[in-house]
Write an enzyme that holds these catalytic residues in place. Structure first.
Site, PDB file in Angstrom:
ATOM      1  N   HIS A  20      39.435  22.175  16.733  1.00  0.00           N
ATOM      2  CA  HIS A  20      39.385  23.113  18.011  1.00  0.00           C
ATOM      3  C   HIS A  20      37.721  23.774  17.614  1.00  0.00           C
ATOM      4  CE1 HIS A  20      40.468  25.926  14.942  1.00  0.00           C
ATOM      5  NE2 HIS A  20      40.351  27.139  15.179  1.00  0.00           N
TER       6      HIS A  20
ATOM      7  N   ASP B 194      44.278  18.943  14.657  1.00  0.00           N
ATOM      8  CA  ASP B 194      42.808  19.533  14.479  1.00  0.00           C
ATOM      9  C   ASP B 194      42.492  19.255  13.446  1.00  0.00           C
ATOM     10  OD1 ASP B 194      42.024  21.666  15.405  1.00  0.00           O
ATOM     11  OD2 ASP B 194      42.892  23.122  13.887  1.00  0.00           O
TER      12      ASP B 194
ATOM     13  N   SER C  86      38.891  28.652  10.207  1.00  0.00           N
ATOM     14  CA  SER C  86      38.709  27.560  10.732  1.00  0.00           C
ATOM     15  C   SER C  86      38.059  26.809  10.462  1.00  0.00           C
ATOM     16  CB  SER C  86      39.385  27.641  12.466  1.00  0.00           C
ATOM     17  OG  SER C  86      40.014  28.567  12.779  1.00  0.00           O
TER      18      SER C  86
END
Length: 343
Positions: A72, A102, A180
């Protein structure tokens, strides 16, 4: 009294050693951790493109400039910049990407090979309760360290011929926006996971974070050359949404956006530009809807699994071209999605 002092000292020694060990590990592995800055072009209702920037983390895994991060972070990026601990910046491109877990593999366009690559561990050997630490850039705080334990381990139900779609570690190590894609390390300094997401009621870290396991990451984007980055950001169309959008079958993939100069862009696939509230989720409609891939209809999870199975039976040449049937403004069309021989 003397015995008490000696006993206290003995108890304190392991804590000092552990603290020193973590400090040494941080110094050893942090140069392989990078900040990833991206720019995404977003089209408004008037057709104007506005650029939005975002930031994540990643980890260098090879002397060829290959970097792991979260899908993402880079999936919609038109421009990707990787920043190392010494401040040097390098442009990068997406090589392979698996949104289902992901995870993504990107590669520097050019690379000065004097940065250490991280070592990859074996996430199958990780147990609940094991100590771990995470390095990333939460809220832009570069190379920030947090420590915790493995709180749980989850595997997606969907499997095919021993191929796991997604597998995640749950951790209480502090994770926030900007973490992330950053690496989760074991206490040997090996990467065992990639930070993916958090569950939060406050908007900040509430003690529940998740990272994709490194073994599934290897399977999806490192060891496999069967996955391709399309440049498509899409959502699965269920039966109810299909009726609302007048789709002539009970499912499909609604294209939200297409990254410029990506394979999807070259195939003239179009994203949407009209916000639409689908229950609790806001999606973008008006883009192409993919109905079939290589004559396999996209109507259910079972069909998607069948498509992925077919990929693993294809030759390298066959995997470079896919035939899509799409719906655009009520009209059916066929397009060929072609990938460069080397990404």
């Amino acid at each position: 009294m003397i015995k008490h002092i000696i006993l206290t000292a003995i108890i304190a020694i392991p804590n000092l050693l552990n603290g020193q060990s973590l400090s040494d590990l941080y110094k050893k592995v942090s140069p392989s951790v990078v900040v990833i800055q991206t720019e995404e072009g977003v089209e408004d209702l008037d057709g104007h493109v506005n650029y939005q920037g975002s930031q994540g983390s990643g980890v260098l895994i090879s002397s060829q400039g290959e970097i792991l991060t979260a899908a993402h972070v880079v999936n919609n990026a038109e421009h990707i910049t990787v920043i190392f601990h010494d401040g040097k910046k390098f442009p990068a491109k997406v090589v392979r990407l698996a949104t289902v877990a992901d995870v993504a593999l990107i590669k520097l366009v050019y690379f000065e090979n004097h940065y250490p690559a991280a070592e990859l561990g074996d996430s199958d050997l990780v147990d609940i309760g094991d100590d771990v630490f995470v390095i990333g850039a939460p809220f832009g705080l570069k190379h920030s360290l947090s420590r915790g334990i493995i709180s749980g381990k989850g595997v997606e139900k969907t499997r095919m011929e021993g191929f796991t779609f997604a597998e995640f570690f749950q951790t209480d190590a502090a994770i926030n926006h900007g973490n992330s894609g950053g690496p989760m390390f074991n206490m040997n300094g090996e990467v065992i996971g990639l930070v993916s997401s958090i569950i939060s009621e406050s908007g900040g870290f509430d003690g529940i974070g998740f990272s994709a396991t490194i073994n599934v990451t290897k399977q999806l984007v490192i060891d496999s050359d069967k996955r391709r980055w399309t440049g498509i950001n899409g959502v699965l169309v269920d039966r109810e949404l299909a009726k609302l959008l007048n789709v002539p079958q009970p499912g499909g993939i609604l294209i939200q956006s297409v990254v410029p100069l990506s394979p999807a862009f070259m195939a003239d696939l179009k994203g949407g530009n009209v916000p639409f509230n689908n229950g609790d989720e806001e999606i973008i409609i008006g883009g192409d809807i993919i109905l079939e891939v290589n004559d396999i209809p996209i109507v259910s999870e079972e069909n998607i699994i069948a498509f992925f199975k077919s990929i693993f039976l294809m030759s390298e040449e066959e995997r470079n071209t896919f035939k899509l049937k799409t719906l655009r403004a009520g009209k059916m069309q066929e397009v060929m999605l072609r990938f460069p021989t080397e990404q």
